[in-house]
Design a protein around this motif. Structure first.
Motif, mmCIF file in Angstrom:
data_model
loop_
_atom_site.group_PDB
_atom_site.id
_atom_site.type_symbol
_atom_site.label_atom_id
_atom_site.label_comp_id
_atom_site.label_asym_id
_atom_site.label_seq_id
_atom_site.Cartn_x
_atom_site.Cartn_y
_atom_site.Cartn_z
ATOM 1 N N TYR A 278 99.431 59.356 167.683
ATOM 2 C CA TYR A 278 98.552 58.469 168.452
ATOM 3 C C TYR A 278 99.391 57.270 168.884
ATOM 4 O O TYR A 278 100.499 57.060 168.383
ATOM 5 C CB TYR A 278 97.354 58.003 167.598
ATOM 6 C CG TYR A 278 97.786 57.187 166.413
ATOM 7 C CD1 TYR A 278 98.206 57.804 165.239
ATOM 8 C CD2 TYR A 278 97.845 55.786 166.486
ATOM 9 C CE1 TYR A 278 98.663 57.062 164.169
ATOM 10 C CE2 TYR A 278 98.306 55.035 165.420
ATOM 11 C CZ TYR A 278 98.710 55.678 164.269
ATOM 12 O OH TYR A 278 99.172 54.943 163.208
ATOM 13 N N GLU A 279 98.824 56.496 169.789
ATOM 14 C CA GLU A 279 99.556 55.308 170.265
ATOM 15 C C GLU A 279 98.600 54.114 170.259
ATOM 16 O O GLU A 279 97.473 54.217 170.763
ATOM 17 C CB GLU A 279 100.024 55.599 171.702
ATOM 18 C CG GLU A 279 100.744 54.470 172.390
ATOM 19 C CD GLU A 279 100.732 54.654 173.923
ATOM 20 O OE1 GLU A 279 101.100 53.687 174.609
ATOM 21 O OE2 GLU A 279 100.330 55.725 174.406
ATOM 22 N N VAL A 280 99.026 53.006 169.667
ATOM 23 C CA VAL A 280 98.188 51.798 169.655
ATOM 24 C C VAL A 280 98.416 51.040 170.961
ATOM 25 O O VAL A 280 99.546 50.737 171.317
ATOM 26 C CB VAL A 280 98.545 50.883 168.459
ATOM 27 C CG1 VAL A 280 97.725 49.596 168.501
ATOM 28 C CG2 VAL A 280 98.331 51.612 167.142
ATOM 29 N N THR A 281 97.323 50.743 171.671
ATOM 30 C CA THR A 281 97.485 50.018 172.938
ATOM 31 C C THR A 281 96.984 48.568 172.854
ATOM 32 O O THR A 281 97.338 47.747 173.692
ATOM 33 C CB THR A 281 96.745 50.736 174.087
ATOM 34 O OG1 THR A 281 95.370 50.811 173.757
ATOM 35 C CG2 THR A 281 97.285 52.137 174.306
ATOM 36 N N GLU A 282 96.145 48.276 171.855
ATOM 37 C CA GLU A 282 95.611 46.899 171.738
ATOM 38 C C GLU A 282 95.183 46.653 170.302
ATOM 39 O O GLU A 282 94.841 47.610 169.600
ATOM 40 C CB GLU A 282 94.329 46.758 172.572
ATOM 41 C CG GLU A 282 94.473 46.193 173.940
ATOM 42 C CD GLU A 282 93.111 46.205 174.645
ATOM 43 O OE1 GLU A 282 92.245 45.412 174.243
ATOM 44 O OE2 GLU A 282 92.936 47.011 175.562
ATOM 45 N N GLN A 283 95.111 45.389 169.932
ATOM 46 C CA GLN A 283 94.512 45.002 168.647
ATOM 47 C C GLN A 283 93.573 43.825 168.898
ATOM 48 O O GLN A 283 93.911 42.906 169.666
ATOM 49 C CB GLN A 283 95.604 44.608 167.642
ATOM 50 C CG GLN A 283 95.057 44.288 166.259
ATOM 51 C CD GLN A 283 96.148 43.980 165.241
ATOM 52 O OE1 GLN A 283 97.334 43.973 165.574
ATOM 53 N NE2 GLN A 283 95.750 43.704 164.006
ATOM 54 N N GLN A 284 92.400 43.869 168.302
ATOM 55 C CA GLN A 284 91.417 42.798 168.510
ATOM 56 C C GLN A 284 90.855 42.357 167.162
ATOM 57 O O GLN A 284 90.874 43.128 166.203
ATOM 58 C CB GLN A 284 90.257 43.311 169.379
ATOM 59 C CG GLN A 284 90.692 43.778 170.753
ATOM 60 C CD GLN A 284 89.601 44.517 171.509
ATOM 61 O OE1 GLN A 284 88.536 44.810 170.975
ATOM 62 N NE2 GLN A 284 89.871 44.847 172.760
ATOM 63 N N ALA A 285 90.314 41.154 167.143
ATOM 64 C CA ALA A 285 89.681 40.654 165.912
ATOM 65 C C ALA A 285 88.504 39.769 166.282
ATOM 66 O O ALA A 285 88.494 39.126 167.337
ATOM 67 C CB ALA A 285 90.690 39.854 165.097
ATOM 68 N N ALA A 286 87.489 39.760 165.430
ATOM 69 C CA ALA A 286 86.326 38.872 165.633
ATOM 70 C C ALA A 286 85.666 38.622 164.290
ATOM 71 O O ALA A 286 85.909 39.349 163.325
ATOM 72 C CB ALA A 286 85.329 39.528 166.588
ATOM 73 N N VAL A 287 84.813 37.590 164.249
ATOM 74 C CA VAL A 287 84.114 37.265 163.006
ATOM 75 C C VAL A 287 82.649 37.681 163.132
ATOM 76 O O VAL A 287 81.961 37.315 164.086
ATOM 77 C CB VAL A 287 84.238 35.761 162.676
ATOM 78 C CG1 VAL A 287 83.457 35.434 161.405
ATOM 79 C CG2 VAL A 287 85.702 35.383 162.510
ATOM 80 N N ARG A 288 82.196 38.468 162.141
ATOM 81 C CA ARG A 288 80.795 38.915 162.120
ATOM 82 C C ARG A 288 79.930 37.795 161.530
ATOM 83 O O ARG A 288 80.239 37.293 160.441
ATOM 84 C CB ARG A 288 80.620 40.149 161.232
ATOM 85 C CG ARG A 288 81.455 41.341 161.636
ATOM 86 C CD ARG A 288 81.257 42.474 160.620
ATOM 87 N NE ARG A 288 82.146 43.581 160.875
ATOM 88 C CZ ARG A 288 83.381 43.704 160.374
ATOM 89 N NH1 ARG A 288 83.858 42.782 159.570
ATOM 90 N NH2 ARG A 288 84.119 44.754 160.660
ATOM 91 N N PRO A 289 78.837 37.450 162.182
ATOM 92 C CA PRO A 289 77.945 36.438 161.602
ATOM 93 C C PRO A 289 77.012 37.091 160.585
ATOM 94 O O PRO A 289 76.166 37.901 160.951
ATOM 95 C CB PRO A 289 77.168 35.923 162.823
ATOM 96 C CG PRO A 289 77.236 37.017 163.838
ATOM 97 C CD PRO A 289 78.398 37.920 163.494
ATOM 98 N N SER A 290 77.178 36.757 159.315
ATOM 99 C CA SER A 290 76.359 37.387 158.275
ATOM 100 C C SER A 290 75.784 36.336 157.342
ATOM 101 O O SER A 290 76.424 35.325 157.070
ATOM 102 C CB SER A 290 77.206 38.331 157.419
ATOM 103 O OG SER A 290 77.748 39.346 158.196
ATOM 104 N N GLY A 291 74.601 36.632 156.844
ATOM 105 C CA GLY A 291 74.024 35.816 155.786
ATOM 106 C C GLY A 291 74.374 36.426 154.443
ATOM 107 O O GLY A 291 74.874 37.550 154.379
#
Ligand SMILES: Cc1cc2nc3c(=O)[nH]c(=O)nc-3n(C[C@H](O)[C@H](O)[C@H](O)COP(=O)(O)OP(=O)(O)OC[C@H]3O[C@@H](n4cnc5c(N)ncnc54)[C@H](O)[C@@H]3O)c2cc1C
Length: 353
Positions: A278-291
């Protein structure tokens, strides 16, 4: 002054759904959103899964949540003329014999094969390592990359969207009867600002438990699937033929950016799943809003009743948001009391209603 009924801060899936159900009831809204690139809703795969976790527990309120989500997204799909909701199988590869047994004793029985079953034949044999077999779970995906911008355009057309960063210092509560923000006056303001709510001083008694998720976007030459493929990592087919591969969980994190450490963790999981390169084309990150209790958080501040919140959608924003937003809109219209499980009052010393 422009007069509206509700200012809504944030147009992730929470602000989208809440503004939609408020507008359907005839309320005037003004949504303020700064279009953060790595908001949770802009990074999420939009998977709707009827069972949760390693124990295959049926998801909370799923019998109500799934049909309501489907009808809401289908309605918006017709209105906005875009594809949003796709029912899909989750091809779930068992990582161990124990997991297969847990599935047989739980998911298979509790859902009576309605949402989950073991297929007669293994698929994807040329591509996947699946020594312990696999199950089919019936779920869906919500195409947030279509929905969020198209809905935003609709709001712009109604002069109901401000494309800017909301600055809390400019909010004024006027005689406890209305709020003003620059040249906008509203009856109330409702924060749907995702993980940013944890920094809002009005909400400091809420036990937020935000967590960071990272994702790789990959190409898998030869593999063409419309199913979601899931083991310890989940592959979600994208319209351009690539796969969303995620996601990680981190409770402690320095910032919201992609990290080399999580890329390695994700790649190890991909390698445990795939037999092929496989080939990695992008990496992303985000924060989940959780209680803290993994339930949504909705309602108005007991001491500042002009200030509301709709948050805490955690890992399940796309499935929970429609039903919870519609419920909150009925509460706002005075037609229902807030479900005790989601009321903001659980974070204050006030009766739960
Ligand atoms: C990696 C990852 C994978 C996920 N996968 C799934 C999945 O497959 N299925 C699923 O159901 N859920 C998934 N989730 C969870 C889902 O993304 C969240 O539950 C959901 O997106 C939360 O939506 P929200 O609207 O509350 O917050 P957000 O999406 O974070 O939206 C907040 C919005 O508020 C805006 N905003 C914030 N502060 C301000 C300000 N001061 N002024 C103006 N605008 C502001 C931001 O720009 C943003 O648009 C995933 C999350 C992550 C991180």
């Amino acid at each position: 002054m422009k007069q509206v009924d509700y200012i809504i801060v944030g147009q992730g899936i929470a602000g989208t759904m809440l503004s939609w159900f408020l507008m359907k009831r005839g309320y005037r809204v003004m949504v303020i959103d700064d279009e953060k690139k790595n908001s949770a809703s802009r990074v999420a795969a939009g998977i709707i899964n009827p069972v949760s976790g390693r124990r295959f527990e049926p998801a909370w309120l799923y019998e109500e949540i799934f049909p309501f989500a489907k009808s809401t997204y289908d309605e918006l799909s017709a209105l906005l003329k875009i594809n949003i909701f796709t029912e899909r199988n989750l091809w779930t590869v068992f990582p161990s014999a124990q997991m297969r047994d847990a599935f047989k004793s739980k998911a298979d029985k509790e859902t009576n094969g309605k949402y989950a079953f073991i297929p007669q034949m293994l698929q994807y044999e040329d591509y996947l390592q699946q020594h312990f077999g696999a199950a089919v779970i019936k779920g869906a995906t919500v195409n947030l990359k279509n929905l969020l911008p198209a809905y935003r355009q609709m709001l712009i057309g109604k002069e109901a969207l401000l494309n800017e960063h909301f600055d809390l210092s400019q909010l004024q509560l006027v005689d406890n009867v209305q709020v003003t923000y620059h040249d906008i006056a509203a009856k109330k303001i409702i924060f749907c600002d995702g993980a940013a709510a944890a920094e809002n001083p009005y909400f400091k008694s809420i036990k937020f438990l935000p967590n960071k998720g990272e994702v790789l976007i990959i190409r898998i030459p030869g593999l063409e699937s419309s199913d979601i493929i899931k083991k310890s990592i989940t592959l979600v087919p994208q319209p351009d033929g690539r796969y969303w591969a995620g996601s990680s969980f981190a409770w402690d994190y320095a910032d919201e950016l992609p990290t080399a450490a999580q890329r390695q963790v994700l790649e190890e999981k991909i390698q445990q799943l795939l037999k092929v390169p496989y080939e990695v084309t992008e990496q992303q990150a985000a924060v989940r809003p959780s209680g803290h209790d993994r339930r949504p958080i909705a309602g108005f501040h007991p001491a500042y009743p002009l200030i509301g919140i709709f948050n805490g959608l955690g890992t399940k924003g796309t499935s929970l948001a429609p039903l919870m937003a519609e419920h909150f809109s009925r509460v706002i219209a005075g037609e229902a009391a807030l479900m005790p499980e989601i009321t903001i009052n659980r974070y204050f010393n006030t009766p739960r209603h």
